[in-house]
Write an enzyme that holds these catalytic residues in place. Structure first.
Site, mmCIF file in Angstrom:
data_model
loop_
_atom_site.group_PDB
_atom_site.id
_atom_site.type_symbol
_atom_site.label_atom_id
_atom_site.label_comp_id
_atom_site.label_asym_id
_atom_site.label_seq_id
_atom_site.Cartn_x
_atom_site.Cartn_y
_atom_site.Cartn_z
ATOM 1 N N SER A 123 0.880 -1.267 -0.023
ATOM 2 C CA SER A 123 0.018 -0.131 0.095
ATOM 3 C C SER A 123 1.023 1.101 -0.092
ATOM 4 C CB SER A 123 -0.989 0.049 1.170
ATOM 5 O OG SER A 123 -1.556 1.230 1.287
ATOM 6 N N LYS A 149 -1.037 -1.049 -4.410
ATOM 7 C CA LYS A 149 -2.137 -0.371 -4.185
ATOM 8 C C LYS A 149 -1.644 1.115 -3.891
ATOM 9 C CE LYS A 149 -4.540 -0.056 0.276
ATOM 10 N NZ LYS A 149 -5.286 -0.776 1.338
ATOM 11 N N LYS A 151 -2.782 5.008 -2.441
ATOM 12 C CA LYS A 151 -3.769 5.904 -1.906
ATOM 13 C C LYS A 151 -4.676 6.807 -2.925
ATOM 14 C CE LYS A 151 -3.946 3.664 2.037
ATOM 15 N NZ LYS A 151 -5.291 3.084 2.775
ATOM 16 N N ASP A 176 -7.259 2.860 -3.032
ATOM 17 C CA ASP A 176 -8.029 2.980 -1.729
ATOM 18 C C ASP A 176 -8.427 4.482 -1.268
ATOM 19 O OD1 ASP A 176 -8.716 2.747 0.841
ATOM 20 O OD2 ASP A 176 -7.087 1.720 1.579
ATOM 21 N N GLU A 201 -11.068 0.381 -3.193
ATOM 22 C CA GLU A 201 -11.391 0.280 -1.773
ATOM 23 C C GLU A 201 -11.827 1.523 -1.240
ATOM 24 O OE1 GLU A 201 -7.691 -1.215 -0.076
ATOM 25 O OE2 GLU A 201 -8.485 -1.106 2.077
ATOM 26 N N ASP A 226 -13.445 -1.614 3.331
ATOM 27 C CA ASP A 226 -12.391 -1.950 4.396
ATOM 28 C C ASP A 226 -13.160 -1.473 5.734
ATOM 29 O OD1 ASP A 226 -10.442 -1.449 6.329
ATOM 30 O OD2 ASP A 226 -8.949 -0.452 4.896
ATOM 31 N N LYS A 250 -9.394 -6.813 8.290
ATOM 32 C CA LYS A 250 -8.410 -6.399 9.112
ATOM 33 C C LYS A 250 -8.587 -7.133 10.449
ATOM 34 C CE LYS A 250 -7.042 -2.230 6.738
ATOM 35 N NZ LYS A 250 -7.112 -0.646 6.858
ATOM 36 N N GLY A 278 -3.913 -4.031 6.060
ATOM 37 C CA GLY A 278 -2.611 -3.574 7.057
ATOM 38 C C GLY A 278 -2.953 -2.120 7.989
HETATM 39 O O1 OSB Z 1 -6.979 1.958 4.614
HETATM 40 O O2 OSB Z 1 -5.796 0.351 4.436
HETATM 41 C C1 OSB Z 1 -6.050 1.300 4.828
HETATM 42 C C2 OSB Z 1 -2.960 2.361 6.961
HETATM 43 C C3 OSB Z 1 -3.416 2.939 8.147
HETATM 44 C C4 OSB Z 1 -4.910 3.087 8.127
HETATM 45 C C5 OSB Z 1 -5.473 2.462 6.902
HETATM 46 C C6 OSB Z 1 -4.899 1.794 5.924
HETATM 47 C C7 OSB Z 1 -3.629 1.811 5.936
HETATM 48 C C8 OSB Z 1 -2.997 1.047 4.787
HETATM 49 C C9 OSB Z 1 -1.494 0.640 4.945
HETATM 50 O O3 OSB Z 1 -3.136 1.002 3.862
HETATM 51 C C10 OSB Z 1 -1.317 -0.738 4.957
HETATM 52 C C11 OSB Z 1 -0.032 -1.322 5.680
HETATM 53 O O4 OSB Z 1 -0.002 -1.487 6.654
HETATM 54 O O5 OSB Z 1 0.775 -1.144 4.697
HETATM 55 MG MG MG Z 2 -8.224 0.719 3.524
#
Ligand code: OSB
Ligand code: MG
Length: 357
Positions: A123, A149, A151, A176, A201, A226, A250, A278
């Protein structure tokens, strides 16, 4: 723990993490759980401070001194406390870990896992410039990760996807939004379809199913929920409504391994794939994510990646590593299969509380 690189989502930038850990001790066994709540209640209602409160005042007292044989029994003890799922998960998962250690089997086997190697994605947060993002993607692909992925948010979406696809037309790519879009953005979200994304996402509100179902009807790209999926019942409702075609599981968000497994099962029964999300975890939460990802319906690469992407020094030994083909192998040792570096944890600790029966 300072992050190796800042992590930015539509709700903000994180440069260092304060992490709440649980160490559970009983019958000569000690085990660990990580609370994945953020420093602020921006991803969900919880934060490390609300989790601290919930654990100290409600959840730990609900299990201290009780005879608990299995991690799954925690849910019943915690049931009358509403919400606080990340706090509950930290405790429940520590007990699962203890159960695996006591039974001398690996945690992933206790959970019912089957695969010994899990597929990994990354991510990648919003960067200072598109060039910086492209450099990061190149490095992660080079390291072997199977899915990228990114953001996104209004203003960091179509142009970004266009730049990525121009350079890598065929990689597994998803995005995401962490709830950054609204109903007036439906036409914009329909433009996402042209980039052959594996999924979008959580595009809309963190607690919404209904408008996601409206959106899914006008999108070719699959929606993955999510934030909105907090329970197995939520998963059923969202699938029923057609709000998503993929679920990000999660273990913290849903209150622990028991509920995470149920969501896995519900999705499997309905033919939806799941993958493991994560929360910028330390090695402890990371290993729990790895264990969960061995269940059969975790068929898409998760946001489960190497320790070195986050930390200069992780608090477990050895650090989590990812192979050149983008996989993490699980171990056959009992429990978590890694050693917790208690000396390092002690050095990093800023606040500590012991609760006894
Ligand atoms: O939306 O998946 C998410 C990290 C913090 C809060 C929300 C998210 C995330 C990530 C990071 O996308 C995933 C990672 O731990 O690498
Ligand atoms: Mg997410």
């Amino acid at each position: 723990m300072p992050l190796v690189h800042f992590f930015e989502t539509s709700f903000g930038r994180t440069t260092q993490r304060r992490i709440l850990l649980i160490k559970a001790q009983f019958d000569g066994i000690s085990s660990w759980g990580e609370c994945v709540a953020g420093e602020h209640p921006y991803y969900s209602e919880e934060s490390i401070d609300t989790a601290w409160y919930a654990i100290e005042k409600e959840l730990a007292p609900a299990i201290l001194g009780k005879n608990i044989e299995q991690g799954t029994e925690c849910q019943a003890h915690f049931a009358r406390v509403r919400g606080h799922r990340m706090a509950k998960a930290a405790l429940e998962n520590a007990l699962w870990d203890a159960e695996a250690t006591a039974k001398r089997i690996p945690l992933w086997r206790l959970l019912g896992g089957q695969r010994k190697e899990i597929p990994c994605g990354v991510s990648i947060g919003i960067q200072d410039s598109p060039e910086q993002l492209l450099d990061k993607i190149a490095a992660e692909l080079d390291a072997g990760y199977q899915r990228i992925k990114v953001k996104c948010k209004p203003g960091w979406d179509l142009e970004i996807f266009k730049r990525i696809r121009a350079r890598w037309p065929d990689i597994l790519l998803s995005c995401d939004a962490n709830s950054a879009y609204r109903i007036e953005d439906f036409p914009l979200l329909q433009e996402f379809d042209q980039f052959n994304l594996l999924m979008i996402e959580q595009p809309l509100w963190h607690d919404d199913f209904y408008f996601h179902s409206r959106l899914q009807k006008v999108l070719r790209t699959r929606i993955c929920l999510d934030e909105a999926i907090r329970t197995a019942r939520d998963a059923r409702a969202a699938i029923d409504l057609g709000s998503c075609k993929i679920i990000n599981v999660k273990v913290g968000r849903v209150g622990g391994f028991s509920e995470a497994r149920e969501i896995h099962d519900v999705a499997q029964q309905h033919g939806l794939p799941v993958w493991c999300g994560g929360m910028l975890e330390s090695g402890i939460g990371r290993m729990h994510n790895v264990a969960l990802s061995t269940l059969p319906n975790f068929s898409m690469p998760g946001d489960v990646s190497a320790s070195s992407r986050y930390w200069k020094e992780d608090i477990i030994e050895p650090a989590v590593e990812v192979s050149k083909k983008g996989t993490i192998s699980v171990k056959d040792e009992p429990g978590m299969g890694y050693t917790v570096r208690e000396d390092l944890i002690e050095k990093l600790t800023v606040r500590q509380l012991t609760l006894k029966m």
